[in-house]
Design a protein around this motif. Structure first.
Motif, PDB file in Angstrom:
ATOM      1  N   SER A   1     -37.658  28.631 102.149  1.00 19.07           N
ATOM      2  CA  SER A   1     -38.243  29.913 102.559  1.00 19.07           C
ATOM      3  C   SER A   1     -37.312  31.078 102.255  1.00 19.07           C
ATOM      4  CB  SER A   1     -38.589  29.889 104.042  1.00 19.07           C
ATOM      5  OG  SER A   1     -39.594  28.934 104.290  1.00 19.07           O
ATOM      6  N   ILE A   2     -36.026  30.886 102.461  1.00 18.75           N
ATOM      7  CA  ILE A   2     -35.049  31.936 102.116  1.00 18.75           C
ATOM      8  C   ILE A   2     -35.104  32.219 100.619  1.00 18.75           C
ATOM      9  CG2 ILE A   2     -32.574  32.451 101.907  1.00 18.75           C
ATOM     10  CD1 ILE A   2     -32.232  30.867 104.590  1.00 18.75           C
ATOM     11  N   ILE A   3     -35.048  31.159  99.825  1.00 21.75           N
ATOM     12  CA  ILE A   3     -35.061  31.326  98.370  1.00 21.75           C
ATOM     13  C   ILE A   3     -36.358  31.995  97.938  1.00 21.75           C
ATOM     14  CG2 ILE A   3     -35.028  30.138  96.151  1.00 21.75           C
ATOM     15  CD1 ILE A   3     -33.368  27.884  97.635  1.00 21.75           C
ATOM     16  N   GLN A   4     -37.490  31.459  98.395  1.00 23.80           N
ATOM     17  CA  GLN A   4     -38.792  32.015  98.025  1.00 23.80           C
ATOM     18  C   GLN A   4     -38.939  33.450  98.494  1.00 23.80           C
ATOM     19  OE1 GLN A   4     -41.039  31.305  96.040  1.00 23.80           O
ATOM     20  NE2 GLN A   4     -42.873  32.353  96.707  1.00 23.80           N
ATOM     21  N   GLY A   5     -38.444  33.740  99.682  1.00 21.24           N
ATOM     22  CA  GLY A   5     -38.514  35.104 100.194  1.00 21.24           C
ATOM     23  C   GLY A   5     -37.821  36.090  99.278  1.00 21.24           C
ATOM     24  N   PHE A   6     -36.639  35.742  98.819  1.00 22.25           N
ATOM     25  CA  PHE A   6     -35.929  36.631  97.897  1.00 22.25           C
ATOM     26  C   PHE A   6     -36.657  36.751  96.567  1.00 22.25           C
ATOM     27  CE2 PHE A   6     -32.447  36.795 100.792  1.00 22.25           C
ATOM     28  CZ  PHE A   6     -31.770  37.956 100.460  1.00 22.25           C
ATOM     29  N   ILE A   7     -37.182  35.636  96.064  1.00 24.72           N
ATOM     30  CA  ILE A   7     -37.893  35.668  94.784  1.00 24.72           C
ATOM     31  C   ILE A   7     -39.096  36.609  94.874  1.00 24.72           C
ATOM     32  CG2 ILE A   7     -39.302  34.287  93.205  1.00 24.72           C
ATOM     33  CD1 ILE A   7     -37.377  31.898  93.972  1.00 24.72           C
ATOM     34  N   VAL A   8     -39.914  36.445  95.892  1.00 20.64           N
ATOM     35  CA  VAL A   8     -41.127  37.243  96.043  1.00 20.64           C
ATOM     36  C   VAL A   8     -40.787  38.704  96.325  1.00 20.64           C
ATOM     37  CG1 VAL A   8     -43.168  37.627  97.486  1.00 20.64           C
ATOM     38  CG2 VAL A   8     -42.579  35.319  96.735  1.00 20.64           C
ATOM     39  N   GLN A   9     -39.876  38.941  97.264  1.00 21.90           N
ATOM     40  CA  GLN A   9     -39.518  40.320  97.621  1.00 21.90           C
ATOM     41  C   GLN A   9     -38.953  41.073  96.417  1.00 21.90           C
ATOM     42  OE1 GLN A   9     -39.423  42.068 100.823  1.00 21.90           O
ATOM     43  NE2 GLN A   9     -40.944  40.532 101.366  1.00 21.90           N
TER      44      GLN A   9
ATOM     45  N   CYS B   1     -39.574  45.031  96.534  1.00 22.36           N
ATOM     46  CA  CYS B   1     -39.213  45.377  97.920  1.00 22.36           C
ATOM     47  C   CYS B   1     -37.708  45.373  98.187  1.00 22.36           C
ATOM     48  CB  CYS B   1     -39.893  44.410  98.889  1.00 22.36           C
ATOM     49  SG  CYS B   1     -41.673  44.632  98.933  1.00 22.36           S
ATOM     50  N   LEU B   2     -36.917  44.966  97.225  1.00 24.09           N
ATOM     51  CA  LEU B   2     -35.464  44.923  97.441  1.00 24.09           C
ATOM     52  C   LEU B   2     -34.739  45.978  96.618  1.00 24.09           C
ATOM     53  CD1 LEU B   2     -34.913  41.046  97.512  1.00 24.09           C
ATOM     54  CD2 LEU B   2     -35.294  42.599  99.423  1.00 24.09           C
ATOM     55  N   ASN B   3     -35.482  46.981  96.157  1.00 22.50           N
ATOM     56  CA  ASN B   3     -34.898  48.028  95.307  1.00 22.50           C
ATOM     57  C   ASN B   3     -34.545  49.298  96.067  1.00 22.50           C
ATOM     58  OD1 ASN B   3     -35.394  46.306  93.157  1.00 22.50           O
ATOM     59  ND2 ASN B   3     -37.347  47.253  92.676  1.00 22.50           N
ATOM     60  N   HIS B   4     -34.662  49.280  97.377  1.00 21.63           N
ATOM     61  CA  HIS B   4     -34.530  50.511  98.154  1.00 21.63           C
ATOM     62  C   HIS B   4     -33.095  50.928  98.448  1.00 21.63           C
ATOM     63  CE1 HIS B   4     -38.610  49.084  98.785  1.00 21.63           C
ATOM     64  NE2 HIS B   4     -38.938  50.359  98.910  1.00 21.63           N
ATOM     65  N   PHE B   5     -32.154  50.051  98.249  1.00 24.13           N
ATOM     66  CA  PHE B   5     -30.765  50.374  98.550  1.00 24.13           C
ATOM     67  C   PHE B   5     -29.890  50.034  97.350  1.00 24.13           C
ATOM     68  CE2 PHE B   5     -32.798  49.421 102.618  1.00 24.13           C
ATOM     69  CZ  PHE B   5     -32.535  50.590 103.304  1.00 24.13           C
ATOM     70  N   PRO B   6     -28.811  50.787  97.173  1.00 18.63           N
ATOM     71  CA  PRO B   6     -27.952  50.582  96.002  1.00 18.63           C
ATOM     72  C   PRO B   6     -26.944  49.445  96.188  1.00 18.63           C
ATOM     73  CG  PRO B   6     -27.132  52.429  97.260  1.00 18.63           C
ATOM     74  CD  PRO B   6     -28.387  51.957  97.956  1.00 18.63           C
ATOM     75  N   VAL B   7     -27.431  48.293  96.668  1.00 22.61           N
ATOM     76  CA  VAL B   7     -26.554  47.118  96.781  1.00 22.61           C
ATOM     77  C   VAL B   7     -27.162  45.993  95.954  1.00 22.61           C
ATOM     78  CG1 VAL B   7     -25.599  47.729  99.047  1.00 22.61           C
ATOM     79  CG2 VAL B   7     -27.653  46.334  98.920  1.00 22.61           C
ATOM     80  N   ASP B   8     -26.304  45.135  95.468  1.00 25.21           N
ATOM     81  CA  ASP B   8     -26.700  44.048  94.584  1.00 25.21           C
ATOM     82  C   ASP B   8     -27.565  43.028  95.331  1.00 25.21           C
ATOM     83  OD1 ASP B   8     -26.793  42.328  92.387  1.00 25.21           O
ATOM     84  OD2 ASP B   8     -24.885  41.376  92.916  1.00 25.21           O
ATOM     85  N   VAL B   9     -28.751  42.744  94.793  1.00 26.95           N
ATOM     86  CA  VAL B   9     -29.674  41.788  95.404  1.00 26.95           C
ATOM     87  C   VAL B   9     -29.067  40.393  95.425  1.00 26.95           C
ATOM     88  CG1 VAL B   9     -31.937  40.655  95.194  1.00 26.95           C
ATOM     89  CG2 VAL B   9     -31.724  43.121  94.809  1.00 26.95           C
ATOM     90  N   SER B  10     -28.363  40.022  94.376  1.00 24.05           N
ATOM     91  CA  SER B  10     -27.768  38.679  94.346  1.00 24.05           C
ATOM     92  C   SER B  10     -26.704  38.525  95.435  1.00 24.05           C
ATOM     93  CB  SER B  10     -27.209  38.330  92.963  1.00 24.05           C
ATOM     94  OG  SER B  10     -26.119  39.147  92.645  1.00 24.05           O
ATOM     95  N   GLU B  11     -26.015  39.607  95.754  1.00 25.93           N
ATOM     96  CA  GLU B  11     -25.043  39.545  96.846  1.00 25.93           C
ATOM     97  C   GLU B  11     -25.770  39.332  98.181  1.00 25.93           C
ATOM     98  OE1 GLU B  11     -21.421  42.129  98.882  1.00 25.93           O
ATOM     99  OE2 GLU B  11     -22.219  42.760  96.957  1.00 25.93           O
ATOM    100  N   SER B  12     -26.895  40.017  98.369  1.00 25.03           N
ATOM    101  CA  SER B  12     -27.702  39.816  99.575  1.00 25.03           C
ATOM    102  C   SER B  12     -28.196  38.376  99.646  1.00 25.03           C
ATOM    103  CB  SER B  12     -28.907  40.758  99.582  1.00 25.03           C
ATOM    104  OG  SER B  12     -28.519  42.104  99.589  1.00 25.03           O
TER     105      SER B  12
END
Length: 190
Positions: free
Chosen positions: A148-156, A161-172
């Motif tokens: 669910s964690i993995i899928q959540g990141f993939i879908v978001q 939905c993960l483009n709103h902040f200037p931090v690296d998504v892979s780090e999150s």
């Protein structure tokens, strides 16, 4: 009469390429027939239905994902194996987004097929979790949580939905996996 040189596997391979090129939602048997330079009705000499085709593609996707997970895990153990598995799973989905969509739609396409095919991926995750002092029920819950964690990141990420902040998504993503591991350690039996 089937066209010489054209067989079921050639049809599946052409469908895979077409889906990767044009997208899963844009796929049609008509376009597949055009790519193969045959009439749409002639496809059914090689494949029974679009659902049968999707099941074949699903087998391919699951096989490739499983291979990537096994390669990523290698001889790693415990936290290193979980991290490698998560990274490989996420990387596969990012490298093959259209094929991954088919993988995620398999329950809609064919429930029985999904149950059997998904077992390979689930069993691999449970095998990695078997390195921890967990009972069987905990492993079942935790493999769901990790997927669910993995899928959540993939879908978001896919829908923006993960483009709103200037931090690296892979780090999150790695922070989420670390949180999962922290929770897993708290569940381990002494």
């Amino acid at each position: 009469m089937p066209r010489m040189g054209l067989n079921r596997q050639a049809v599946v391979n052409a469908a895979i390429q077409l889906i990767e090129d044009r997208g899963y939602k844009n796929f049609s048997m008509r376009e597949l027939a055009e790519r193969l330079q045959i009439k749409t009705a002639s496809l059914y000499n090689h494949i029974e239905s679009i659902d049968a085709l999707y099941a074949e593609i699903g087998c391919y996707v699951i096989s490739k994902l499983k291979d990537m997970l096994i390669l990523g895990i290698g001889d790693k153990k415990r936290d290193e194996a979980v991290g490698a598995l998560a990274d490989a799973y996420y990387s596969f989905a990012k490298a093959h987004p259209e094929l991954y969509r088919i993988f995620m739609d398999l329950p809609v396409i064919n429930d029985n097929f999904w149950f059997n095919a998904a077992g390979d991926i689930v069993n691999l995750i449970i095998r990695v979790l078997s390195e921890y002092r967990l009972d069987e029920e905990q492993k079942m819950h935790l493999q769901r949580v990790l997927r669910s964690i993995i899928q959540g990141f993939i879908v978001q990420e896919d829908v923006g939905c993960l483009n709103h902040f200037p931090v690296d998504v892979s780090e999150s993503f790695h922070i989420a996996v670390d949180c999962f591991l922290s929770g897993l350690h708290n569940m381990e039996k002494n």
